[in-house]
Design a protein around this motif. Structure first.
Motif, PDB file in Angstrom:
ATOM      1  N   ALA A  36      14.201 -21.724  -2.348  1.00 10.15           N
ATOM      2  CA  ALA A  36      12.595 -22.444  -0.947  1.00 10.15           C
ATOM      3  C   ALA A  36      12.022 -22.966  -0.484  1.00 10.15           C
ATOM      4  CB  ALA A  36      11.907 -23.046  -3.040  1.00 10.15           C
ATOM      5  N   ASN A  37      12.624 -22.517   0.652  1.00 11.10           N
ATOM      6  CA  ASN A  37      12.219 -22.957   2.097  1.00 11.10           C
ATOM      7  C   ASN A  37      11.980 -21.561   2.661  1.00 11.10           C
ATOM      8  OD1 ASN A  37      12.057 -25.435   1.963  1.00 11.10           O
ATOM      9  ND2 ASN A  37      14.546 -25.438   1.583  1.00 11.10           N
ATOM     10  N   LEU A  38      10.842 -21.157   3.279  1.00 12.82           N
ATOM     11  CA  LEU A  38      10.687 -19.733   3.971  1.00 12.82           C
ATOM     12  C   LEU A  38      11.827 -19.699   5.238  1.00 12.82           C
ATOM     13  CD1 LEU A  38       9.127 -17.639   4.416  1.00 12.82           C
ATOM     14  CD2 LEU A  38       7.144 -18.902   6.111  1.00 12.82           C
ATOM     15  N   SER A  39      12.049 -18.280   4.893  1.00 11.71           N
ATOM     16  CA  SER A  39      13.201 -18.169   6.365  1.00 11.71           C
ATOM     17  C   SER A  39      12.511 -17.161   6.659  1.00 11.71           C
ATOM     18  CB  SER A  39      14.506 -17.452   4.727  1.00 11.71           C
ATOM     19  OG  SER A  39      15.584 -16.928   5.948  1.00 11.71           O
ATOM     20  N   SER A  40      11.349 -16.152   6.518  1.00 11.12           N
ATOM     21  CA  SER A  40      11.260 -15.086   7.525  1.00 11.12           C
ATOM     22  C   SER A  40       9.808 -14.324   6.694  1.00 11.12           C
ATOM     23  CB  SER A  40      11.805 -13.882   7.722  1.00 11.12           C
ATOM     24  OG  SER A  40      12.683 -13.578   6.600  1.00 11.12           O
ATOM     25  N   ILE A  41       9.313 -13.989   7.649  1.00  9.33           N
ATOM     26  CA  ILE A  41       7.370 -13.361   6.820  1.00  9.33           C
ATOM     27  C   ILE A  41       8.538 -11.821   7.300  1.00  9.33           C
ATOM     28  CG2 ILE A  41       4.991 -13.236   7.374  1.00  9.33           C
ATOM     29  CD1 ILE A  41       5.789 -15.520   7.773  1.00  9.33           C
ATOM     30  N   ASN A  42       7.879 -10.961   6.735  1.00  8.27           N
ATOM     31  CA  ASN A  42       8.398  -9.508   7.061  1.00  8.27           C
ATOM     32  C   ASN A  42       7.447  -8.209   6.862  1.00  8.27           C
ATOM     33  OD1 ASN A  42      11.856 -10.062   7.389  1.00  8.27           O
ATOM     34  ND2 ASN A  42      10.906 -11.914   5.445  1.00  8.27           N
ATOM     35  N   GLU A  43       7.515  -7.406   7.478  1.00 10.35           N
ATOM     36  CA  GLU A  43       6.981  -6.480   7.041  1.00 10.35           C
ATOM     37  C   GLU A  43       7.126  -4.853   6.779  1.00 10.35           C
ATOM     38  OE1 GLU A  43       2.120  -4.652   8.407  1.00 10.35           O
ATOM     39  OE2 GLU A  43       3.684  -4.568  10.154  1.00 10.35           O
ATOM     40  N   ILE A  44       7.211  -3.940   6.322  1.00  8.25           N
ATOM     41  CA  ILE A  44       7.800  -2.532   6.069  1.00  8.25           C
ATOM     42  C   ILE A  44       7.232  -1.683   6.467  1.00  8.25           C
ATOM     43  CG2 ILE A  44       8.736  -2.908   3.914  1.00  8.25           C
ATOM     44  CD1 ILE A  44      11.416  -1.755   5.513  1.00  8.25           C
ATOM     45  N   LEU A  45       7.052  -0.802   7.061  1.00 10.65           N
ATOM     46  CA  LEU A  45       6.346   0.123   6.735  1.00 10.65           C
ATOM     47  C   LEU A  45       7.193   2.093   7.148  1.00 10.65           C
ATOM     48  CD1 LEU A  45       3.683   1.654   7.113  1.00 10.65           C
ATOM     49  CD2 LEU A  45       3.522   1.950   9.442  1.00 10.65           C
ATOM     50  N   GLU A  90       0.861  -0.821  -0.018  1.00 12.70           N
ATOM     51  CA  GLU A  90      -0.232  -0.306  -0.176  1.00 12.70           C
ATOM     52  C   GLU A  90       1.199   1.179   0.019  1.00 12.70           C
ATOM     53  OE1 GLU A  90      -2.425   0.279   3.367  1.00 12.70           O
ATOM     54  OE2 GLU A  90      -2.298  -1.996   3.396  1.00 12.70           O
ATOM     55  N   SER A  91       0.412   2.080  -0.869  1.00 12.88           N
ATOM     56  CA  SER A  91       1.384   3.414  -1.077  1.00 12.88           C
ATOM     57  C   SER A  91       0.860   4.551  -0.799  1.00 12.88           C
ATOM     58  CB  SER A  91       2.099   3.674  -2.080  1.00 12.88           C
ATOM     59  OG  SER A  91       2.942   4.239  -2.026  1.00 12.88           O
ATOM     60  N   THR A  92       0.937   5.964   0.452  1.00 10.95           N
ATOM     61  CA  THR A  92      -0.615   6.810  -0.108  1.00 10.95           C
ATOM     62  C   THR A  92       0.918   8.564  -0.088  1.00 10.95           C
ATOM     63  OG1 THR A  92      -0.150   7.578   2.382  1.00 10.95           O
ATOM     64  CG2 THR A  92      -1.884   5.803   1.546  1.00 10.95           C
ATOM     65  N   LEU A  93       2.350   8.071  -1.071  1.00  7.46           N
ATOM     66  CA  LEU A  93       2.828   8.476  -1.446  1.00  7.46           C
ATOM     67  C   LEU A  93       2.415   9.464  -2.629  1.00  7.46           C
ATOM     68  CD1 LEU A  93       5.832   6.665  -2.003  1.00  7.46           C
ATOM     69  CD2 LEU A  93       5.473   7.954   0.485  1.00  7.46           C
ATOM     70  N   ASP A  94       2.558  10.765  -1.903  1.00  5.12           N
ATOM     71  CA  ASP A  94       2.387  12.101  -2.860  1.00  5.12           C
ATOM     72  C   ASP A  94       4.021  13.322  -2.828  1.00  5.12           C
ATOM     73  OD1 ASP A  94       1.904  13.487  -0.126  1.00  5.12           O
ATOM     74  OD2 ASP A  94      -0.044  13.530  -0.552  1.00  5.12           O
ATOM     75  N   ASP A  95       3.316  14.467  -3.292  1.00  5.24           N
ATOM     76  CA  ASP A  95       4.195  15.092  -3.620  1.00  5.24           C
ATOM     77  C   ASP A  95       4.966  15.902  -2.040  1.00  5.24           C
ATOM     78  OD1 ASP A  95       4.231  15.010  -6.395  1.00  5.24           O
ATOM     79  OD2 ASP A  95       2.838  17.233  -5.682  1.00  5.24           O
ATOM     80  N   ASN A  96       4.180  15.351  -0.891  1.00  9.60           N
ATOM     81  CA  ASN A  96       4.023  16.058   0.482  1.00  9.60           C
ATOM     82  C   ASN A  96       5.162  14.680   1.195  1.00  9.60           C
ATOM     83  OD1 ASN A  96       3.404  18.765   0.136  1.00  9.60           O
ATOM     84  ND2 ASN A  96       1.859  17.700   0.410  1.00  9.60           N
ATOM     85  N   GLY A  97       4.773  13.512   0.391  1.00  9.50           N
ATOM     86  CA  GLY A  97       4.890  12.472   1.532  1.00  9.50           C
ATOM     87  C   GLY A  97       4.181  11.692   1.704  1.00  9.50           C
ATOM     88  N   GLY A  98       3.957  10.890   3.200  1.00  4.81           N
ATOM     89  CA  GLY A  98       3.150   9.953   2.985  1.00  4.81           C
ATOM     90  C   GLY A  98       3.676   8.526   3.608  1.00  4.81           C
ATOM     91  N   ASN A  99       3.189   7.553   3.725  1.00  9.57           N
ATOM     92  CA  ASN A  99       3.759   5.801   3.976  1.00  9.57           C
ATOM     93  C   ASN A  99       3.544   5.090   2.683  1.00  9.57           C
ATOM     94  OD1 ASN A  99       3.146   6.525   6.749  1.00  9.57           O
ATOM     95  ND2 ASN A  99       1.219   6.992   6.298  1.00  9.57           N
TER      96      ASN A  99
END
Length: 184
Positions: free
Chosen positions: A127-136, A107-116
């Motif tokens: 092919a073996n799962l190493s990690s589940i990740n989330e970045i904000l 998901e992205s809410t980036l615009d000219d002023n910034g955002g997330n």
């Protein structure tokens, strides 16, 4: 010359072998738009030796793709594209490896002023799962008292990673213990 006039907050969550970890850093950096992409550029510092590496997040608004590049030519370049798996070079303190990266959400809410920007992805090795990740990542304009200027001999410009200098830049995954510092 890139002005470090944006406050960049990065929160990463990772699950490895059912063990969860989280890191959050805040730093000054640059935020520019070029074509259909927005570039978030910041430095990460090693707490032990004080060295720094430039990190670049390229957020392409048309293809729902984020590319993370760190450091020099032998480093990390993660391609995070919603619904797709990519093989990416991943550099660690113990050496380079090729990792599979599958992006399940973006998901992205980036615009000219910034955002997330929020990205959910998995890393796999052979092919073996190493990690589940989330970045904000949150980008907002900094107070004028915190603004710094980066010259061509420092950071991204010194490595040819400056937005607009081409797509050949790759980066290196910082070793554990690297942080981004807020310069006040």
């Amino acid at each position: 010359m890139l002005e470090e006039n944006y406050l960049i907050s990065i929160r990463g969550r990772q699950i490895v072998d059912e063990q969860a970890g989280e890191i959050e850093v805040t730093t000054l950096g640059s935020y520019v738009k070029k074509g259909n992409a927005r570039y978030i550029v910041y430095k990460e510092y090693d707490e032990e030796d004080g060295s720094s590496e430039t990190s670049i997040l390229k957020v392409d608004s048309n293809s729902h793709c984020v590319t993370l590049m760190r450091g020099g030519a032998d480093g990390t370049r993660l391609i995070l594209e919603k619904g797709r798996r990519h093989l990416c070079n991943y550099s660690t303190a113990v050496g380079n490896m090729t990792m599979g990266v599958f992006t399940s959400g973006m998901e992205s809410t980036l615009d000219d002023n910034g955002g997330n920007v929020r990205v959910n992805y998995t890393l796999d090795l052979d092919a073996n799962l190493s990690s589940i990740n989330e970045i904000l990542v949150t980008v907002k304009e900094a107070d004028k008292k915190h603004v710094q200027t980066r010259t061509g001999s420092d950071g991204a410009a010194a490595h040819g990673d400056q937005p607009g200098s081409g797509e050949s830049a790759e980066g290196r995954q910082p070793a554990r213990g690297r942080i981004a510092r807020l310069h006040t």
